[in-house]
Design an enzyme around this catalytic site. Structure first.
Site, PDB file in Angstrom:
ATOM      1  N   SER A  17       8.632  33.730 -27.410  1.00 13.10           N
ATOM      2  CA  SER A  17       8.972  33.933 -28.776  1.00 13.10           C
ATOM      3  C   SER A  17       8.594  35.340 -29.629  1.00 13.10           C
ATOM      4  O   SER A  17       7.281  35.575 -29.925  1.00 13.10           O
ATOM      5  CB  SER A  17       8.267  32.761 -29.766  1.00 13.10           C
ATOM      6  N   HIS A  42      12.856  34.547 -26.558  1.00 10.20           N
ATOM      7  CA  HIS A  42      13.350  33.505 -27.674  1.00 10.20           C
ATOM      8  C   HIS A  42      13.192  34.000 -29.154  1.00 10.20           C
ATOM      9  O   HIS A  42      12.267  34.768 -29.436  1.00 10.20           O
ATOM     10  CB  HIS A  42      12.272  32.406 -27.727  1.00 10.20           C
ATOM     11  N   ASP A  44      13.854  33.733 -32.901  1.00  6.41           N
ATOM     12  CA  ASP A  44      13.931  32.750 -34.028  1.00  6.41           C
ATOM     13  C   ASP A  44      14.478  33.154 -35.486  1.00  6.41           C
ATOM     14  O   ASP A  44      13.877  34.198 -35.902  1.00  6.41           O
ATOM     15  CB  ASP A  44      12.504  32.376 -34.362  1.00  6.41           C
ATOM     16  N   MET A  46      15.455  32.546 -39.131  1.00  3.23           N
ATOM     17  CA  MET A  46      15.298  31.570 -40.099  1.00  3.23           C
ATOM     18  C   MET A  46      15.833  32.182 -41.594  1.00  3.23           C
ATOM     19  O   MET A  46      15.647  33.242 -41.907  1.00  3.23           O
ATOM     20  CB  MET A  46      13.901  31.361 -40.692  1.00  3.23           C
ATOM     21  N   HIS A  75      17.501  31.083 -31.545  1.00  5.60           N
ATOM     22  CA  HIS A  75      16.997  29.733 -32.021  1.00  5.60           C
ATOM     23  C   HIS A  75      17.391  29.932 -33.599  1.00  5.60           C
ATOM     24  O   HIS A  75      16.896  30.640 -34.323  1.00  5.60           O
ATOM     25  CB  HIS A  75      15.735  29.348 -31.821  1.00  5.60           C
ATOM     26  N   MET A  77      17.566  28.577 -37.133  1.00  5.57           N
ATOM     27  CA  MET A  77      17.145  27.621 -38.034  1.00  5.57           C
ATOM     28  C   MET A  77      17.798  28.083 -39.478  1.00  5.57           C
ATOM     29  O   MET A  77      17.164  28.595 -40.251  1.00  5.57           O
ATOM     30  CB  MET A  77      15.659  27.806 -38.099  1.00  5.57           C
ATOM     31  N   MET A 146      11.961  20.514 -30.631  1.00  9.90           N
ATOM     32  CA  MET A 146      10.846  21.212 -31.494  1.00  9.90           C
ATOM     33  C   MET A 146       9.477  20.386 -31.593  1.00  9.90           C
ATOM     34  O   MET A 146       9.772  19.016 -31.735  1.00  9.90           O
ATOM     35  CB  MET A 146      11.285  21.190 -32.956  1.00  9.90           C
ATOM     36  N   ASP A 184       9.458  23.889 -27.893  1.00 12.38           N
ATOM     37  CA  ASP A 184       9.210  24.982 -28.892  1.00 12.38           C
ATOM     38  C   ASP A 184       8.100  24.482 -30.156  1.00 12.38           C
ATOM     39  O   ASP A 184       8.533  23.707 -30.913  1.00 12.38           O
ATOM     40  CB  ASP A 184      10.641  25.544 -29.375  1.00 12.38           C
TER      41      ASP A 184
HETATM   42  C1  DX5 Z   1       8.554  27.804 -34.767  1.00  8.15           C
HETATM   43  C2  DX5 Z   1       9.528  28.772 -33.942  1.00  8.15           C
HETATM   44  C3  DX5 Z   1       8.890  28.992 -32.727  1.00  8.15           C
HETATM   45  C4  DX5 Z   1       7.554  29.508 -32.886  1.00  8.15           C
HETATM   46  C5  DX5 Z   1       6.580  29.455 -31.485  1.00  8.15           C
HETATM   47  O1  DX5 Z   1       9.680  27.603 -35.798  1.00  8.15           O
HETATM   48  O2  DX5 Z   1      10.758  28.014 -33.451  1.00  8.15           O
HETATM   49  O3  DX5 Z   1       9.631  29.621 -31.614  1.00  8.15           O
HETATM   50  O4  DX5 Z   1       7.692  31.080 -32.697  1.00  8.15           O
HETATM   51  O5  DX5 Z   1       5.456  29.914 -31.703  1.00  8.15           O
HETATM   52  P1  DX5 Z   1       3.897  28.985 -31.196  1.00  8.15           P
HETATM   53  O6  DX5 Z   1       4.121  29.261 -29.816  1.00  8.15           O
HETATM   54  O7  DX5 Z   1       2.951  30.050 -31.493  1.00  8.15           O
HETATM   55  O8  DX5 Z   1       3.946  27.778 -31.725  1.00  8.15           O
HETATM   56 ZN    ZN Z   2      12.132  28.896 -31.891  1.00  6.98          ZN
END
Ligand code: DX5
Ligand code: ZN
Length: 226
Positions: A17, A42, A44, A46, A75, A77, A146, A184
């Site tokens: 990530s 990965h 993310d 948001m 991903h 969000m 999640m 995740d």
């Molecule tokens: C959280 C993200 C994850 C996050 C995971 O909303 O979707 O991908 O970066 O990070 P760790 O492994 O530190 O929980």
């Molecule tokens: Zn994620």
């Protein structure tokens, strides 16, 4: 076949990530991911509405795509993924996951992702029941479960999500489908063993991988049990 119907030869994949990477040295961090044999990256995204945080988006993805040929697992969000999936595919996403809790129509979003040339994945937050995504299983390559509330890296794994992983794996096996379960949030060497045993085969890791002294060894521990 093992007890819960998974193949004993199941291959486990690790996705790093980017949220936990050093953003000022993103190029070097990507080289490190490549050098240590991480299977995918990965990414993310948001929007500050679906989740309580704002991260990065299309221009960063385009830059990452120019830098690496490692598969990019995006991903989303965001509240209205349907509005953006085509642009994320054009920016270089190989896999795009969107949340069932978002406002977009799920079937149309899956269709649009696939028409844009990316693989479609459906994500669900810890409080969302597994049944919500069952009807989409034939049309996705991956279910993203999640294991923390989405929004932030570095949180603790929620143990209550393990039964959900098991139920989804049983459903996939029962339907005779070949669908990945990606987990995740809060994944480390200990929680990885628990989720692998429940049927997950793609393990996303941010803080555990990036804080590790030896990223390659950390990834091997996440995959252990092969
Ligand atoms: C959280 C993200 C994850 C996050 C995971 O909303 O979707 O991908 O970066 O990070 P760790 O492994 O530190 O929980
Ligand atoms: Zn994620």
């Amino acid at each position: 076949m093992s007890r819960n119907g998974r193949s004993v030869n199941m291959e486990y994949l690790v996705s790093a990530s980017v949220l936990s990477a050093d953003m000022l040295r993103l190029g070097e961090e990507i080289e490190k991911i490549e050098k240590n044999g991480i299977d995918s990256l990965h990414f993310d995204v948001m929007d500050g509405v679906l989740v309580n945080n704002i991260s990065f988006g299309l221009p960063v993805l385009e830059a990452v795509r120019r830098k690496t040929s490692v598969p990019l697992d995006v991903h989303l969000m965001i509240t209205d993924p349907l509005r953006y999936v085509k642009r994320f595919a054009e920016a270089g996403a190989d896999i795009i996951s969107f949340h069932i809790e978002s406002e977009s129509d799920a079937s149309e979003t899956i269709r649009t992702i696939r028409e844009s040339g990316a693989k479609a994945a459906i994500a669900l937050s810890p409080k969302t029941p597994a049944e919500m995504i069952y009807k989409y299983l034939p049309d996705v390559c991956t279910v993203l479960v999640m294991t923390v509330e989405p929004g932030f890296g570095g949180q603790s794994f929620i143990p209550g999500t393990v039964d959900k992983i098991r139920s989804i794996r049983e459903r996939i096996t029962g339907l005779g489908l070949d669908v990945h379960i990606e987990v995740d949030g809060g994944i480390n060497d200990e929680t990885a063993a628990v989720v692998r045993n429940a049927g997950a085969d793609i393990l996303v890791s941010g803080s555990y991988l990036f804080k590790a002294e030896d990223m390659k060894k950390a990834a091997e521990l996440l995959r252990a049990g092969i």
